[in-house]
Design a protein around this motif. Structure first.
Motif, mmCIF file in Angstrom:
data_model
loop_
_atom_site.group_PDB
_atom_site.id
_atom_site.type_symbol
_atom_site.label_atom_id
_atom_site.label_comp_id
_atom_site.label_asym_id
_atom_site.label_seq_id
_atom_site.Cartn_x
_atom_site.Cartn_y
_atom_site.Cartn_z
ATOM 1 N N ASP A 115 0.833 -1.206 0.000
ATOM 2 C CA ASP A 115 0.000 0.000 0.000
ATOM 3 C C ASP A 115 0.868 1.256 0.000
ATOM 4 O OD1 ASP A 115 -2.220 -1.608 0.049
ATOM 5 O OD2 ASP A 115 -2.566 -1.386 2.222
ATOM 6 N N LEU A 116 1.937 1.248 0.771
ATOM 7 C CA LEU A 116 2.824 2.396 0.854
ATOM 8 C C LEU A 116 3.493 2.661 -0.490
ATOM 9 C CD1 LEU A 116 4.159 4.507 2.741
ATOM 10 C CD2 LEU A 116 5.976 2.824 3.090
ATOM 11 N N SER A 153 2.535 1.570 -3.501
ATOM 12 C CA SER A 153 1.575 1.888 -4.561
ATOM 13 C C SER A 153 1.133 3.343 -4.433
ATOM 14 C CB SER A 153 0.372 0.954 -4.502
ATOM 15 O OG SER A 153 -0.375 1.170 -3.319
ATOM 16 N N GLY A 154 1.054 3.871 -3.221
ATOM 17 C CA GLY A 154 0.727 5.283 -3.023
ATOM 18 C C GLY A 154 1.836 6.179 -3.550
ATOM 19 N N ASP A 155 3.098 5.790 -3.353
ATOM 20 C CA ASP A 155 4.222 6.567 -3.869
ATOM 21 C C ASP A 155 4.263 6.535 -5.388
ATOM 22 O OD1 ASP A 155 5.026 7.265 -1.359
ATOM 23 O OD2 ASP A 155 6.610 5.747 -1.220
ATOM 24 N N LYS A 197 1.771 6.339 -7.431
ATOM 25 C CA LYS A 197 0.724 7.204 -7.974
ATOM 26 C C LYS A 197 1.122 8.677 -7.887
ATOM 27 C CE LYS A 197 -3.036 4.041 -6.985
ATOM 28 N NZ LYS A 197 -4.216 3.773 -6.142
ATOM 29 N N LYS A 198 1.823 9.060 -6.808
ATOM 30 C CA LYS A 198 2.238 10.438 -6.631
ATOM 31 C C LYS A 198 3.362 10.814 -7.607
ATOM 32 C CE LYS A 198 1.093 10.651 -1.742
ATOM 33 N NZ LYS A 198 1.636 10.747 -0.377
#
Length: 63
Positions: free
Chosen positions: A50-51, A53-55, A57-58
């Motif tokens: 999750d961590l 995949s969030g990076d 996207k950013k």
């Protein structure tokens, strides 16, 4: 009958039975702790996914 039980190869004394019970308890604790550690590892890997995949996207916005 007592003589046969005490002088046979497969006779057990009380300390052998106690050692067997302790061994079974140690095995049970090992199995439970191993399952808990695998569950914790899976949860931590999901948090890392999750961590990251969030990076991703950013860093790479979709145009």
């Amino acid at each position: 009958m007592a003589y046969l039980f005490e002088h046979t190869k497969f006779g057990f004394c009380w300390l052998d039975l106690l050692a067997l019970l302790i061994l079974l308890a140690v095995i049970a604790v090992f199995v439970v702790r191993n399952q808990n550690l695998k569950k914790q590892q899976k949860d931590l890997e999901e948090q890392l996914d999750d961590l990251y995949s969030g990076d991703a996207k950013k860093d790479n916005p979709v145009i």
